[in-house]
Design a protein around this motif. Structure first.
Motif, mmCIF file in Angstrom:
data_model
loop_
_atom_site.group_PDB
_atom_site.id
_atom_site.type_symbol
_atom_site.label_atom_id
_atom_site.label_comp_id
_atom_site.label_asym_id
_atom_site.label_seq_id
_atom_site.Cartn_x
_atom_site.Cartn_y
_atom_site.Cartn_z
ATOM 1 N N LEU A 46 0.836 -1.207 0.000
ATOM 2 C CA LEU A 46 0.000 0.000 0.000
ATOM 3 C C LEU A 46 0.864 1.247 0.000
ATOM 4 N N GLU A 47 1.883 1.254 0.857
ATOM 5 C CA GLU A 47 2.773 2.416 0.938
ATOM 6 C C GLU A 47 3.416 2.687 -0.427
ATOM 7 N N GLY A 48 3.925 1.623 -1.061
ATOM 8 C CA GLY A 48 4.582 1.783 -2.353
ATOM 9 C C GLY A 48 3.631 2.229 -3.443
ATOM 10 N N THR A 49 2.437 1.665 -3.459
ATOM 11 C CA THR A 49 1.446 2.041 -4.474
ATOM 12 C C THR A 49 1.085 3.519 -4.378
ATOM 13 N N LEU A 50 0.867 3.975 -3.151
ATOM 14 C CA LEU A 50 0.506 5.381 -2.956
ATOM 15 C C LEU A 50 1.664 6.314 -3.293
ATOM 16 N N LEU A 51 2.880 5.911 -2.891
ATOM 17 C CA LEU A 51 4.050 6.744 -3.175
ATOM 18 C C LEU A 51 4.279 6.895 -4.675
ATOM 19 N N PHE A 52 4.334 5.767 -5.383
ATOM 20 C CA PHE A 52 4.600 5.828 -6.814
ATOM 21 C C PHE A 52 3.426 6.431 -7.576
ATOM 22 N N GLY A 53 2.221 6.290 -7.013
ATOM 23 C CA GLY A 53 1.075 6.975 -7.606
ATOM 24 C C GLY A 53 1.243 8.483 -7.547
ATOM 25 N N HIS A 54 1.730 8.973 -6.402
ATOM 26 C CA HIS A 54 1.993 10.413 -6.275
ATOM 27 C C HIS A 54 3.037 10.866 -7.294
ATOM 28 N N PHE A 55 4.156 10.136 -7.368
ATOM 29 C CA PHE A 55 5.227 10.521 -8.292
ATOM 30 C C PHE A 55 4.727 10.538 -9.737
ATOM 31 N N ALA A 56 3.928 9.540 -10.102
ATOM 32 C CA ALA A 56 3.433 9.436 -11.481
ATOM 33 C C ALA A 56 2.518 10.609 -11.824
ATOM 34 N N VAL A 57 1.588 10.920 -10.937
ATOM 35 C CA VAL A 57 0.648 12.027 -11.204
ATOM 36 C C VAL A 57 1.395 13.357 -11.206
ATOM 37 N N TYR A 58 2.303 13.538 -10.258
ATOM 38 C CA TYR A 58 3.065 14.783 -10.137
ATOM 39 C C TYR A 58 3.883 15.048 -11.401
#
Length: 357
Positions: A201-213
């Motif tokens: 979950l932590e990784g999914t949310l983190l990389f989701g942020h980076f991708a959208v940003y």
């Protein structure tokens, strides 16, 4: 007040002041004053305001678009990201929600999704800091990973800390420009640690942020301008975040080995408060009342100012040193301490230069 680099255990308390009893008496005073009570209205308004600023910043980013004025939006969003980090901090301490699950859920939304900071990694690190503030072996915030915080660390330093140590006081604020990037990298690196809870979950949310940003930056702006936005935004975010936390403990006594005063003294003697009005409270998120926050981590931010009067008077009655300075003085003390800590490295280099002469 002179800046110290080490501290010895205080004299043995009298029978009426045995370890824990002093804090217990203070805690009763604080509880009787109603300062541990929840403030749902305050946090509802604060979170709503920060959310509105966050959304407004990204709307402005889209509206300004392909213009160098977008760098002013980057600076604005750096401040907003800092405020999101402060909300995440309060959430982690259960100032907002009483239940652990609600705190963790909202912490991951604000931390991982909102600003790309690994909530699980940061919470573990911050919990260890609170348990042993400014302890050279136990507090991760004073480990010699980049800088050295005491002369003992300087003497044993190798690699980057030794390279930077002799000039670290001058490099401190420039290095803070990298702190935003460091938060992202540390959060990602922590995903390799199997002890980290909810790693997927932590990784999914983190990389989701980076991708959208990154998608938003390169979709709205030309490549060069997108890189400039990223640099301004992340560098100023790091400086702001570092400027919030630097006044709290840097330049205060460093504990080593078995140096372990009782809880009250351990928290008060290693922390520094920053004087100021409502603007200081706003910009530092209440962490300018660092002593009170360390004594009562779950105390809602708006109660810290009232708690300060009780804690300060109580410490005065017990003869416990209670340090409160201006913001500028706190930075001066921190930088002075960094300069003194690096002295053995400078002396060793000077001795080496003389031997070659």
């Amino acid at each position: 007040m002179p800046v110290q680099t080490s501290i010895r255990p205080p004299p043995q308390p009298s029978p009426s002041q045995k370890s824990g009893s002093d804090f217990a008496k203070l805690s009763k005073k604080i509880t009787a004053a109603g300062l541990m009570g929840r403030r749902p209205g305050y946090y509802t308004a604060r979170i709503a305001a920060v959310t509105a600023l966050y959304a407004g910043g990204w709307i402005a980013f889209v509206l300004v678009g392909d213009s160098w004025w977008t760098l002013t939006v980057a600076a604005f969003l750096a401040l907003v990201f800092g405020q999101v980090a402060l909300v995440t901090h309060d959430t982690a301490h259960r100032q907002v929600f009483r239940l652990r699950k609600a705190s963790e859920r909202s912490g991951r939304i604000a931390g991982n999704i909102g600003i790309g900071m690994g909530y699980g990694w940061w919470q573990d690190k911050h919990t260890r800091h609170h348990a042993n503030p400014n302890h050279a072996e136990l507090d991760p915030d004073v480990l010699p990973d980049v800088l050295v915080w005491s002369q003992d660390q300087a003497r044993a330093a190798k690699g980057l800390p030794r390279l930077l140590g002799r000039s670290q006081a001058f490099l401190f604020f420039p290095l803070l420009t990298l702190e935003g990037f460091n938060l992202h990298v540390a959060g990602v690196r922590a995903l390799a640690n199997r002890t980290l809870k909810h790693r997927t979950l932590e990784g999914t949310l983190l990389f989701g942020h980076f991708a959208v940003y990154l998608t938003a930056l390169f979709l709205v702006l030309p490549p060069g301008m997108a890189i400039a936005f990223l640099a301004v935004h992340q560098c100023l975010f790091g400086v702001y975040l570092g400027s919030i936390f630097a006044p709290n403990h840097k330049g205060m006594p460093i504990l080593t080995g078995d140096d372990r005063p009782d809880f009250l003294r351990r928290q008060v003697l290693t922390s520094r408060n920053v004087r100021g009005g409502w603007f200081t409270d706003l910009m530092l998120g209440g962490l300018n009342y660092q002593i009170e926050h360390h004594l009562f981590p779950s105390m809602p931010t708006p109660h810290l100012r009232r708690a300060q009067v009780i804690v300060r008077d109580y410490c005065r009655d017990l003869g416990i040193s209670y340090l409160e300075t201006s913001l500028v003085t706190s930075y001066k003390q921190a930088l002075t301490s960094l300069h003194r800590a690096g002295a053995p490295i400078r002396e060793a280099r000077a001795a080496a230069a003389l031997s070659k002469a």
